[in-house]
Design an enzyme around this catalytic site. Sequence first.
Site, PDB file in Angstrom:
ATOM      1  N   LYS A  79       0.752  -1.033   0.041  1.00 42.67           N
ATOM      2  CA  LYS A  79       0.025  -0.068  -0.201  1.00 42.67           C
ATOM      3  C   LYS A  79       0.984   0.943  -0.057  1.00 42.67           C
ATOM      4  CE  LYS A  79      -3.855   1.261   2.869  1.00 42.67           C
ATOM      5  NZ  LYS A  79      -4.603   1.325   4.027  1.00 42.67           N
ATOM      6  N   SER A 154      -8.780   1.698   2.600  1.00 43.46           N
ATOM      7  CA  SER A 154      -8.658   1.947   2.073  1.00 43.46           C
ATOM      8  C   SER A 154      -7.255   1.810   1.300  1.00 43.46           C
ATOM      9  CB  SER A 154      -8.399   3.024   2.591  1.00 43.46           C
ATOM     10  OG  SER A 154      -7.124   2.731   4.189  1.00 43.46           O
ATOM     11  N   SER A 178      -9.501  -0.780   7.034  1.00 45.61           N
ATOM     12  CA  SER A 178      -9.570  -1.026   5.421  1.00 45.61           C
ATOM     13  C   SER A 178      -8.555  -1.980   5.325  1.00 45.61           C
ATOM     14  CB  SER A 178      -7.726   0.628   5.548  1.00 45.61           C
ATOM     15  OG  SER A 178      -8.894   0.970   5.840  1.00 45.61           O
TER      16      SER A 178
HETATM   17  N1  GLN Z   1     -13.149   3.903   6.680  1.00 40.75           N
HETATM   18  C1  GLN Z   1     -12.312   3.865   7.444  1.00 40.75           C
HETATM   19  C2  GLN Z   1     -11.968   5.018   7.719  1.00 40.75           C
HETATM   20  O1  GLN Z   1     -12.335   5.721   6.930  1.00 40.75           O
HETATM   21  C3  GLN Z   1     -11.266   3.384   7.869  1.00 40.75           C
HETATM   22  C4  GLN Z   1     -10.125   3.648   7.196  1.00 40.75           C
HETATM   23  C5  GLN Z   1      -8.701   3.315   7.586  1.00 40.75           C
HETATM   24  O2  GLN Z   1      -9.115   2.020   8.519  1.00 40.75           O
HETATM   25  N2  GLN Z   1      -7.676   3.406   7.234  1.00 40.75           N
HETATM   26  O3  GLN Z   1     -11.514   6.191   8.254  1.00 40.75           O
END
Ligand code: GLN
Length: 511
Positions: A79, A154, A178
């Site tokens: 990532k 994400s 994420s």
């Molecule tokens: N969807 C969650 C957010 O928008 C989690 C994102 C993540 O785990 N980086 O914060």
Amino acid sequence: MSVLESTATELLAELAAGNVSAAELTQTYLAQIEDHDEAIGAFLNVDAERALTQAEAIDTRRRAGAKLGLLAGLPVAVKDVLCTKGWTTTCGSRMLEHFVPPYDATVISKLKAADAVLIGKTNMDEFAMGGSTENSAFKRTHNPWALDRTPGGSSGGAAACVASNMAPLSIGTDTGGSIRQPAAFCGVTGMKPTYGRVSRYGLVAFASSLDQAGPLARTAEDVALLLEAIAGHDPLDSTSANVSTPSYTATVREPLAGLRLGVAREHFGDGLDREVDAAVREAIKVFESQGASVHEISLPHSKYAIATYYIIAPCEASSNLARYDGVHYGYRTDEKEMLAELAEERKALEAAGDRARLDALDSSLVRMYRETRSEGFGAEVKRRVMLGSYALSAGYYDAYYVKALKVRRLIREDYDAAFKDVDLIIGPTTATAAFKLGEMNEDPLTMYLQDLYTVSANLAGIAAISVPCGITGSGLPIGLQLQAAPFEEEKLLRAAHMFQRATDWHTRRPG
Ligand code: GLN
């Protein structure tokens, strides 16, 4: 042997036996990327030459009889939130579009030390804020199972590349789900390790008390392999736990006798899709048929998890993202244009004799900060910075931030109590299968509610894994979540493997 049908664990054996070389393997995956990534959009950056050079060096050392690392010759996608020395790291943001880190994140150094081949950097929501990868400043990633749907986020690129055979292994990060949510949406296995299990050094911070890097792969065995390579105490990260790393690969195949599973009624409430519900209940039966016992438990404070997370994460984000000011590094607004505009505004106000507005006019420094941040950040990042700054402001700090910290403790205590009676908690990873691209663009609140079942693990700092457990009538993967007490990754992996030995959901691939 077909490379693309094999798991990473199988490929490792083939590499060791000399049936395939790291260079051949890398070439096969590069060709897959070439053929499919235009449609999927999982990668932000693929450097074929770098990957092949790395692979050839590993092959040369293998031929010379050198002792090789745990992942010797396996391609791994990463990532784009982990710093890679000399290789652009964008975090999916204009702000870091041209940022070339001068150092490697510890996860990256560990991958290199394990002789992995870094095949590319994957797409993500900007600064990991989001659950669909649509917040990337650069491109959208499509779900390999249905191109009009999101891969989740994400870590959408990291999940999509494994699901579409463009890499056997990938690294994601999980602040509120994420890794697990995209794993569920893309039909792969993904783990968020315990907070502190994997070093955060060089992982560009979103919310420092929640962020954790972890593996995505096809199987629990492969997740065990990758976790073993990246876990461990790191003096460069003061929140990294000083505990030894078990050999996950040695134990992952051992079934858990007398496994006690907790089912929380809070995980089966309103909003849970009927097909997801049915698939998860079926999965529970699979465990029962292998001797596990099921116990009803309660996580009474989980109803506050979303509200708590969406205070704490933005608060930490607003503080972490203050560093993007156009001075230290990253994007800076066009200063010539900015200074010219400022001079013009000043001239106009002087001509009008508007003393009050003249006095309130930005200094050139403030204007540079303002323009840099307005242009460099996307809408969701700005929303989080504003939410966080608001909740941390003097008048609201106690009412929001401090209150959220207290509720966070209660959420952790629910888990502490539950894990006195059960080994693992079993439930859905997400309430629905992958939603359509664009479906939630106008509705951030509904998007935030997607994280219902995942954020609690981050707030409590515990470990959790998502495993494929079904396919919906419309052909989309469903994810099963298992949660464990801190540092019990071994149990998670063994349970996930037990499940994968009894089922074949993890072997299904998109058409
Ligand atoms: N969807 C969650 C957010 O928008 C989690 C994102 C993540 O785990 N980086 O914060």
